[in-house]
Scaffold this motif. Structure first.
Motif, PDB file in Angstrom:
ATOM      1  N   PRO A  45      13.617  44.997 -28.243  1.00  0.00           N
ATOM      2  CA  PRO A  45      13.563  45.703 -26.947  1.00  0.00           C
ATOM      3  C   PRO A  45      12.212  46.355 -26.677  1.00  0.00           C
ATOM      4  CG  PRO A  45      14.829  46.949 -28.556  1.00  0.00           C
ATOM      5  CD  PRO A  45      14.542  45.628 -29.186  1.00  0.00           C
ATOM      6  N   GLY A  46      11.440  46.685 -27.729  1.00  0.00           N
ATOM      7  CA  GLY A  46      10.147  47.339 -27.512  1.00  0.00           C
ATOM      8  C   GLY A  46       8.974  46.396 -27.560  1.00  0.00           C
ATOM      9  N   ASN A  47       9.206  45.102 -27.646  1.00  0.00           N
ATOM     10  CA  ASN A  47       8.135  44.098 -27.720  1.00  0.00           C
ATOM     11  C   ASN A  47       7.173  44.383 -28.868  1.00  0.00           C
ATOM     12  OD1 ASN A  47       9.091  42.704 -25.447  1.00  0.00           O
ATOM     13  ND2 ASN A  47       7.907  44.016 -24.032  1.00  0.00           N
ATOM     14  N   GLY A  48       7.744  44.832 -29.968  1.00  0.00           N
ATOM     15  CA  GLY A  48       6.890  45.118 -31.118  1.00  0.00           C
ATOM     16  C   GLY A  48       6.803  43.971 -32.111  1.00  0.00           C
ATOM     17  N   VAL A  49       7.599  42.938 -31.963  1.00  0.00           N
ATOM     18  CA  VAL A  49       7.596  41.802 -32.892  1.00  0.00           C
ATOM     19  C   VAL A  49       6.494  40.838 -32.483  1.00  0.00           C
ATOM     20  CG1 VAL A  49       8.908  39.848 -33.795  1.00  0.00           C
ATOM     21  CG2 VAL A  49      10.057  42.029 -33.325  1.00  0.00           C
ATOM     22  N   LYS A  50       5.569  40.610 -33.412  1.00  0.00           N
ATOM     23  CA  LYS A  50       4.448  39.724 -33.139  1.00  0.00           C
ATOM     24  C   LYS A  50       4.704  38.336 -33.742  1.00  0.00           C
ATOM     25  CE  LYS A  50       1.069  43.482 -32.882  1.00  0.00           C
ATOM     26  NZ  LYS A  50       2.075  44.551 -32.855  1.00  0.00           N
ATOM     27  N   ALA A  51       3.815  37.430 -33.403  1.00  0.00           N
ATOM     28  CA  ALA A  51       3.972  36.040 -33.830  1.00  0.00           C
ATOM     29  C   ALA A  51       3.916  35.895 -35.339  1.00  0.00           C
ATOM     30  CB  ALA A  51       2.908  35.167 -33.169  1.00  0.00           C
ATOM     31  N   TYR A 102       3.607  26.166 -35.460  1.00  0.00           N
ATOM     32  CA  TYR A 102       2.817  27.406 -35.520  1.00  0.00           C
ATOM     33  C   TYR A 102       3.334  28.378 -34.462  1.00  0.00           C
ATOM     34  CZ  TYR A 102       0.340  25.596 -31.411  1.00  0.00           C
ATOM     35  OH  TYR A 102       0.046  25.109 -30.162  1.00  0.00           O
ATOM     36  N   PHE A 103       3.126  29.656 -34.743  1.00  0.00           N
ATOM     37  CA  PHE A 103       3.479  30.730 -33.807  1.00  0.00           C
ATOM     38  C   PHE A 103       2.171  31.368 -33.312  1.00  0.00           C
ATOM     39  CE2 PHE A 103       7.345  30.176 -36.133  1.00  0.00           C
ATOM     40  CZ  PHE A 103       8.374  30.561 -35.284  1.00  0.00           C
ATOM     41  N   SER A 104       2.172  31.778 -32.069  1.00  0.00           N
ATOM     42  CA  SER A 104       0.992  32.439 -31.499  1.00  0.00           C
ATOM     43  C   SER A 104       1.441  33.476 -30.485  1.00  0.00           C
ATOM     44  CB  SER A 104       0.058  31.408 -30.844  1.00  0.00           C
ATOM     45  OG  SER A 104       0.724  30.737 -29.781  1.00  0.00           O
ATOM     46  N   GLY A 105       0.505  34.401 -30.122  1.00  0.00           N
ATOM     47  CA  GLY A 105       0.792  35.410 -29.109  1.00  0.00           C
ATOM     48  C   GLY A 105       1.137  36.756 -29.718  1.00  0.00           C
ATOM     49  N   ASP A 106       1.189  37.766 -28.857  1.00  0.00           N
ATOM     50  CA  ASP A 106       1.526  39.117 -29.268  1.00  0.00           C
ATOM     51  C   ASP A 106       2.964  39.447 -28.888  1.00  0.00           C
ATOM     52  OD1 ASP A 106      -1.007  39.568 -30.319  1.00  0.00           O
ATOM     53  OD2 ASP A 106      -1.807  40.148 -28.345  1.00  0.00           O
ATOM     54  N   GLY A 107       3.343  40.704 -29.128  1.00  0.00           N
ATOM     55  CA  GLY A 107       4.698  41.116 -28.823  1.00  0.00           C
ATOM     56  C   GLY A 107       5.025  40.931 -27.356  1.00  0.00           C
ATOM     57  N   GLY A 108       6.144  40.330 -27.101  1.00  0.00           N
ATOM     58  CA  GLY A 108       6.562  40.095 -25.727  1.00  0.00           C
ATOM     59  C   GLY A 108       5.962  38.828 -25.138  1.00  0.00           C
ATOM     60  N   ASP A 109       5.029  38.200 -25.857  1.00  0.00           N
ATOM     61  CA  ASP A 109       4.402  36.967 -25.346  1.00  0.00           C
ATOM     62  C   ASP A 109       4.207  35.986 -26.511  1.00  0.00           C
ATOM     63  OD1 ASP A 109       3.228  35.139 -23.657  1.00  0.00           O
ATOM     64  OD2 ASP A 109       1.214  36.038 -23.845  1.00  0.00           O
ATOM     65  N   VAL A 110       5.306  35.656 -27.169  1.00  0.00           N
ATOM     66  CA  VAL A 110       5.269  34.795 -28.362  1.00  0.00           C
ATOM     67  C   VAL A 110       5.471  33.344 -27.940  1.00  0.00           C
ATOM     68  CG1 VAL A 110       6.333  34.289 -30.586  1.00  0.00           C
ATOM     69  CG2 VAL A 110       6.123  36.665 -29.791  1.00  0.00           C
ATOM     70  N   LYS A 111       4.698  32.461 -28.583  1.00  0.00           N
ATOM     71  CA  LYS A 111       4.811  31.029 -28.321  1.00  0.00           C
ATOM     72  C   LYS A 111       5.060  30.282 -29.630  1.00  0.00           C
ATOM     73  CE  LYS A 111       1.691  31.171 -24.334  1.00  0.00           C
ATOM     74  NZ  LYS A 111       0.413  30.668 -23.742  1.00  0.00           N
ATOM     75  N   VAL A 112       5.847  29.210 -29.541  1.00  0.00           N
ATOM     76  CA  VAL A 112       6.095  28.324 -30.673  1.00  0.00           C
ATOM     77  C   VAL A 112       5.568  26.947 -30.309  1.00  0.00           C
ATOM     78  CG1 VAL A 112       7.810  27.325 -32.232  1.00  0.00           C
ATOM     79  CG2 VAL A 112       8.160  29.612 -31.286  1.00  0.00           C
ATOM     80  N   ASP A 113       4.541  26.525 -31.050  1.00  0.00           N
ATOM     81  CA  ASP A 113       3.890  25.233 -30.764  1.00  0.00           C
ATOM     82  C   ASP A 113       3.457  25.168 -29.297  1.00  0.00           C
ATOM     83  OD1 ASP A 113       4.241  24.386 -33.370  1.00  0.00           O
ATOM     84  OD2 ASP A 113       6.135  23.367 -32.937  1.00  0.00           O
ATOM     85  N   GLY A 114       2.959  26.311 -28.792  1.00  0.00           N
ATOM     86  CA  GLY A 114       2.466  26.391 -27.423  1.00  0.00           C
ATOM     87  C   GLY A 114       3.545  26.604 -26.387  1.00  0.00           C
ATOM     88  N   ARG A 115       4.798  26.689 -26.788  1.00  0.00           N
ATOM     89  CA  ARG A 115       5.891  26.882 -25.837  1.00  0.00           C
ATOM     90  C   ARG A 115       6.355  28.332 -25.903  1.00  0.00           C
ATOM     91  NH1 ARG A 115      11.628  23.512 -25.893  1.00  0.00           N
ATOM     92  NH2 ARG A 115      12.717  24.814 -24.348  1.00  0.00           N
ATOM     93  N   LYS A 116       6.336  29.017 -24.778  1.00  0.00           N
ATOM     94  CA  LYS A 116       6.681  30.426 -24.760  1.00  0.00           C
ATOM     95  C   LYS A 116       8.176  30.635 -24.947  1.00  0.00           C
ATOM     96  CE  LYS A 116       6.127  34.669 -22.069  1.00  0.00           C
ATOM     97  NZ  LYS A 116       5.587  35.283 -20.814  1.00  0.00           N
ATOM     98  N   ILE A 117       8.497  31.600 -25.814  1.00  0.00           N
ATOM     99  CA  ILE A 117       9.890  31.964 -26.043  1.00  0.00           C
ATOM    100  C   ILE A 117      10.027  33.463 -25.830  1.00  0.00           C
ATOM    101  CG2 ILE A 117      10.337  30.074 -27.665  1.00  0.00           C
ATOM    102  CD1 ILE A 117       9.992  32.072 -29.948  1.00  0.00           C
ATOM    103  N   ALA A 118      11.218  33.893 -25.502  1.00  0.00           N
ATOM    104  CA  ALA A 118      11.464  35.310 -25.234  1.00  0.00           C
ATOM    105  C   ALA A 118      12.555  35.821 -26.152  1.00  0.00           C
ATOM    106  CB  ALA A 118      11.860  35.504 -23.777  1.00  0.00           C
ATOM    107  N   ALA A 119      12.559  37.120 -26.373  1.00  0.00           N
ATOM    108  CA  ALA A 119      13.581  37.760 -27.189  1.00  0.00           C
ATOM    109  C   ALA A 119      14.930  37.689 -26.452  1.00  0.00           C
ATOM    110  CB  ALA A 119      13.193  39.191 -27.502  1.00  0.00           C
ATOM    111  N   PRO A 120      16.040  37.628 -27.143  1.00  0.00           N
ATOM    112  CA  PRO A 120      16.116  37.641 -28.623  1.00  0.00           C
ATOM    113  C   PRO A 120      15.677  36.316 -29.237  1.00  0.00           C
ATOM    114  CG  PRO A 120      18.297  37.370 -27.697  1.00  0.00           C
ATOM    115  CD  PRO A 120      17.386  37.579 -26.524  1.00  0.00           C
TER     116      PRO A 120
END
Length: 270
Positions: free
Chosen positions: A156-162, A192-210
């Protein structure tokens, strides 16, 4: 001499005259000749059951005698052959029998070889199909299912990074995970994972929490690997994320990757 004196024998009596007249009018009686009686006795034929049985027995006896005579006539050439000729014929028969026996053994051996080859080919085909399936699971080109766990990370706080999600992925692989997908993205060897909290991508594809990891493997090994002290769960919880790990008897990983053909590498097998 007067008429009264004529002898009685000179005049026919009335009874005799009538009988003679009847015989003359009837004429001679018709009698059958010997040939006619013979024909009348033979036709129509009247065959009894006993006569029929005797006829059949005589027919069988005659047929047997005819076959015996023909057989004797066929073997007459051998009866007149010399001893040397008979020995030669027997040797030729023995040689032919031996050749036929050798040919039978050769054909039996060939059949056994073909059966073994067929069994080996079938076994090789099964192994190839199984190997292809295993490689397809690892390459992400085929769907898979089996026991495993579901790892759900709420942020909920977008603290989880790639890099934290990548650590969770590496921990799962080390614990024996065989197939993984994250939010509908199939994880493969070069994921591979990339991006910061709230803007995480998997293999260039953006995913959102949860962030939901669906993992196939041995649950008894996967869950403890995430919950070790100082491990993935504690690290994520420090970022105010909530982590839930649920074991399951059947996890379905059906996100697929297209099969990619190599540009330069070629198989070295013939």
């Amino acid at each position: 001499m007067s008429n009264e004196e004529l002898p009685a024998s000179g005049l026919p009596e009335d009874g005799e005259n009538e009988e003679s007249t009847a015989e003359r009018s009837a004429g001679p009686a018709k009698e059958l000749t010997g040939r006619q009686r013979l024909i009348a006795g033979l036709w129509p034929p009247r065959v009894t059951r006993a006569q029929l049985v005797v006829a059949l027995l005589l027919f069988g006896l005659g047929l047997g005698l005819a076959i015996q005579v023909r057989s004797n006539s066929d073997n007459s050439a051998l009866r007149g052959a010399r001893q040397e000729d008979l020995v030669r014929i027997l040797d030729e028969l023995d040689d032919r029998t031996q050749r036929l026996e050798d040919e039978k053994q050769r054909l039996d051996a060939q059949r056994t070889e073909l059966e073994n080859s067929s069994d080996q080919a079938e076994e090789a085909r099964k192994q190839t199909v199984e190997k292809e399936r295993q490689l397809g699971v690892l390459a992400g080109t085929v769907a898979a299912h089996g026991p495993g766990i579901t790892l759900t990370v709420n942020d909920p706080g977008n603290g989880v990074k790639a890099d934290m999600l990548l650590d969770a992925l590496q921990e799962l692989r080390a614990a024996g995970a065989e197939a993984i997908q994250v939010n509908g993205v199939r994880v493969v060897a070069n994921t591979y994972f990339s991006g910061d909290g709230g803007d995480v991508k998997v293999d260039g594809r953006k995913i959102a929490a949860p962030y939901v990891f669906e993992v196939i493997g041995k649950p008894q090994d996967l869950e403890p690997a995430l919950n070790i002290p100082g491990g993935v769960v504690q690290t994520l919880e420090k970022e105010q994320a909530t982590v839930q790990v649920v074991r399951a008897d059947d996890i379905v990983v059906d996100a697929l990757r297209p099969a990619k053909q190599p540009d330069y590498a070629r198989s070295s097998s013939p």
